[in-house]
Design a protein around this motif. Structure first.
Motif, short mmCIF file in Angstrom:
data_model
loop_
_atom_site.label_atom_id
_atom_site.label_comp_id
_atom_site.label_asym_id
_atom_site.label_seq_id
_atom_site.Cartn_x
_atom_site.Cartn_y
_atom_site.Cartn_z
N THR A 1 -31.81 1.50 -35.18
CA THR A 1 -33.02 1.16 -34.44
C THR A 1 -33.07 1.89 -33.11
OG1 THR A 1 -33.17 -1.02 -35.48
CG2 THR A 1 -34.28 -0.76 -33.38
N GLN B 1 -39.92 -3.21 -37.27
CA GLN B 1 -39.32 -4.12 -38.25
C GLN B 1 -40.14 -5.42 -38.33
OE1 GLN B 1 -35.20 -4.55 -37.35
NE2 GLN B 1 -34.73 -5.61 -39.25
N ASP C 1 -38.84 1.23 -39.38
CA ASP C 1 -37.58 0.52 -39.13
C ASP C 1 -37.45 -0.62 -40.12
OD1 ASP C 1 -35.21 -0.29 -38.13
OD2 ASP C 1 -35.95 -0.94 -36.17
N GLU C 2 -36.58 -0.46 -41.07
CA GLU C 2 -36.33 -1.48 -42.11
C GLU C 2 -37.63 -2.13 -42.58
OE1 GLU C 2 -32.99 -3.96 -41.74
OE2 GLU C 2 -31.96 -2.69 -40.30
MG LIG Z 1 -32.04 -2.24 -36.58
#
Ligand SMILES: [Mg+2]
Ligand SMILES: Nc1ncnc2c1ncn2[C@@H]1O[C@H](COP(=O)(O)OP(=O)(O)O)[C@@H](O)[C@H]1O
Lengths: 212, 291
Positions: free
Chosen positions: B43, B123, B210-211
Motif C-alpha cells: 500500500t 481498498q 489496492d487489494e
Molecule cells: Mg495494504
C-alpha cells in the motif's frame, strides 16, 4: 390586556433581533476560529485554543459586562449602545462554541475522503467545499440545533446590561402587582423554539438522502 | 520506452523503513500484480506513486519525464526570493514554501499535476457519500474542466462530453442502471466498480488498485475481477495489489513479490508464480496454495 401583549411582543422582537444577528455573524466567524484552531502554525493554533478556552470557560453574563464596561475603562471610549455590546459578546461567545462543533465535525471526516479528492487532482479548496463540507454539515446539524435553541433563551441575558428584552419589560408589570405577564413570556420562547425545532428537523431530513 | 520507471525508491515512517530501494519499470499497456504478505509495504508503494506519501529517496519517471526525484527535490521550490514586491502576499508564499519543504520540494500545484498521471482505487473505495454513482464519476472531471481556457466559451459542450464519458464508463463497469444511486444504496462490489470508473474518468496513464477484492464478500469478488480483466484486455496500464494468485497469474503480465519493503522477485507472471526463483517467494506461494 392587548396593551400588555403588544408590549411583550415588542420586547420579544428585541430577543429575536439579537438571535438573528448573532447567528448570522457567529456562524461564519466560528469557521474562521476553527481554521485558527486547526492550523499547522502552532502559535496561532495555541492562541486560538486559549481564546476558546477563556470564552467557553467564563459565564456569558460576565462577558456581557466586560464588553459593556471594558472599552470605557481601558480606552476611555464608553460603549453607549447596549444592543451593540450584547451582539459583540454574543457573537464572540457563540462563535467560540460553534468553532468547536465545526472542528469536531471536520475531524470526524475519514482521511480517505480527503485522499480520494487528492488523487483525483482536486485542490484543497475544492476538497473542502465539494467533498467535505456537506458531510460536516450533516454531522453537526444536531449539535448546532442544540446551540441555536440555547441561544434563543440566552438572549434574555441581555437584560443584565439593560436591553429592554421580553423578560425585562414583563418584569415591570410585577411592580404594578401583575405576575401573569412575566410568567407568560415562557410561551413566547416555547412557541419560537417549537418553530425552530420543526425547521431543524426539516433541514436534517433534507440531508437524509445520503449516509455520512 | 517504459511508461513507468521507479528507481531506488525508499520510504520511512520515523525509524521504520517501510520501502527499501524499490526499482522496477512497467511498459505501456501492461499490467503488474504486486503480491506479498500483509505489512510488506504494498500500500505504501501505491501511496508514494500517487503522492499521498512523499518518498525519502529515489525517483519516479512517467513517459521519461521525471515527476519525482529526491536528489533534485529542491530545484523547483516556489519562487520565494525572486518576488518583486513584499506585500502581505509574502505570508501565502511563505506558507507554500514551507509546505513544499515538507513535500520533498514540490509545490502543491506540481503535486496535483503529477498525480494526474496515476489513478488509485482505494481498498475501502472512499466514494463520496453525498454524490450519486454518476456524480462520483464526473465530479473531478467537471472541476478540472473549469481550468481550461475555453471553459466559459464552450461550457455546455465540455460538460456534455464529460457526462457522456461518465455514462459510458459506468456502462463499461456494468452499472448503467445504478447511475443515480447513492453509495450506501450499492453493494460492496458495485461501490468498488464505481470507484474504478471514477479513477478511469481522468484517463490516468497508470491505474492502481489496492487489494480490490479484500473488502468484499467472496461471492462479490468475481464481478470486480471481471472488470479488471476487461481493462487488461483493453491494454490499460495497471498496477494491482492482490492476494488472488490465480487472478494475478491469468490477468497480469508481470508479477512483483515484495517482502519487508524489498522487491524479492519481479518477472513475467507465469514465471514468478509457477517457477519462482527465490526461496522466499516459494515459501509465500506455498502458504497460499496450502490455505
Ligand atoms: Mg495494504
Ligand atoms: N502512516 C504510517 N505511519 C507509520 N507506519 C506506517 C504508516 N503506514 C504504514 N506503516 C507501516 O508500514 C508497513 C507497511 O504497510 P503497508 O504499506 O500498509 O503494507 P501492506 O499494504 O503490504 O500490507 C507496516 O508495517 C505499517 O505498519
Amino acid at each position: 390586556m392587548l396593551e400588555i401583549i403588544k408590549t411583550l411582543i415588542n420586547g420579544f422582537g428585541e430577543n429575536l433581533r439579537i438571535f438573528v444577528l448573532t447567528l448570522l455573524m457567529a456562524i461564519p466567524l466560528g469557521l474562521i476560529i476553527t481554521f485558527g484552531s486547526m492550523t499547522k502554525f502552532r502559535p496561532i493554533r495555541w492562541l486560538t485554543r486559549v481564546f476558546v478556552w477563556i470564552i467557553r470557560g467564563t459565564p456569558l453574563m460576565l462577558q456581557l459586562f466586560v464588553v459593556l464596561y471594558a472599552p470605557g475603562l481601558l480606552f476611555n471610549m464608553p460603549m453607549r449602545n447596549r444592543i451593540v455590546a450584547t451582539l459583540v459578546a454574543f457573537v464572540i461567545n457563540y462563535a467560540a462554541y460553534f468553532s468547536e462543533i465545526y472542528r469536531g465535525g471536520i475531524e470526524s471526516i475519514p482521511k480517505g475522503q480527503y485522499e480520494a479528492g487528492q488523487v483525483l487532482g482536486m485542490t484543497r479548496r475544492q476538497i473542502f467545499f465539494k467533498v467535505v463540507l456537506l458531510q460536516v454539515i450533516k454531522r453537526i446539524t444536531p449539535s448546532m440545533g442544540n446551540e441555536v435553541i440555547t441561544l434563543v433563551k440566552d438572549t434574555a441575558l441581555s437584560r443584565v446590561i439593560g436591553v429592554a428584552e421580553i423578560i425585562m419589560v414583563a418584569e415591570r408589570y410585577t411592580k404594578q402587582g401583575l405576575i401573569g405577564p412575566l410568567f407568560s413570556t415562557g410561551l413566547y420562547f416555547l412557541l419560537f423554539n417549537g418553530l425552530l425545532t420543526l425547521l431543524l428537523g426539516w433541514i436534517e431530513r433534507r440531508m437524509d438522502y445520503f449516509r455520512a | 520506452m517504459a511508461i513507468l520507471e521507479v528507481n531506488n525508491l525508499g520510504k520511512s515512517f520515523g525509524a521504520t523503513e517501510v520501502l527499501k530501494d524499490i526499482s522496477f519499470s512497467l511498459e505501456k499497456g501492461e499490467s503488474l500484480a504486486i503480491i506479498g504478505s500483509s505489512g510488506s509495504g504494498k500500500t505504501t508503494l501505491l501511496r508514494c506513486l500517487n503522492f499521498l506519501e512523499t518518498p525519502n529517496c529515489g525517483s519516479i519517471r512517467v513517459n521519461g519525464e521525471v515527476i519525482f526525484d529526491s536528489a533534485r527535490a529542491f530545484d523547483n521550490l516556489p519562487p520565494m526570493v525572486r518576488r518583486k514586491s513584499w506585500g502581505p502576499g509574502i505570508v501565502l508564499d511563505l506558507n507554500r514554501f514551507f509546505a513544499a519543504l515538507l513535500n520533498g520540494g514540490m509545490s502543491p500545484e506540481a503535486i496535483r499535476r503529477n498525480r494526474l498521471h496515476f489513478g488509485l482505487v482505494f481498498q475501502s473505495f472512499n466514494l463520496f457519500p453525498q454524490y450519486t454513482a454518476f456524480q462520483n464519476v464526473v465530479l473531478a472531471s467537471e472541476l478540472l474542466a473549469k481550468e481550461r481556457p475555453d471553459y466559459k466559451a464552450n461550457k455546455k459542450a465540455i460538460l456534455d462530453d464529460i457526462h457522456e464519458k461518465g455514462r459510458a464508463l459506468l456502462a463499461s463497469v456494468g452499472l448503467a442502471a445504478k447511475a443515480d444511486n447513492y453509495p450506501h444504496q450499492l453493494s460492496g462490489g458495485q461501490q468498488q466498480r464505481v470507484a474504478s470508473a471514477r479513477a478511469l474518468a481522468l484517463n490516468p496513464d497508470i491505474l492502481c488498485f489496492d487489494e480490490p477484492t479484500s473488502a468484499l464478500d467472496p461471492e462479490l469478488t468475481g464481478e470486480v475481477l471481471n472488470v479488471i480483466r476487461s481493462l487488461a484486455a483493453r491494454n490499460t496500464t495497471m498496477i494491482i495489489v492482490t492476494h488472488e494468485m490465480q487472478f494475478a497469474r491469468q490477468v497480469a503480465d508481470n508479477v512483483m513479490f515484495m517482502d519487508s519493503g524489498v522487491v524479492i522477485e519481479y518477472g513475467r507472471a507465469a514465471d514468478v508464480i509457477d517457477n519462482p526463483s527465490q526461496e522466499r517467494t516459494k515459501r509465500f506461494l506455498e502458504n497460499y496454495t496450502n490455505n
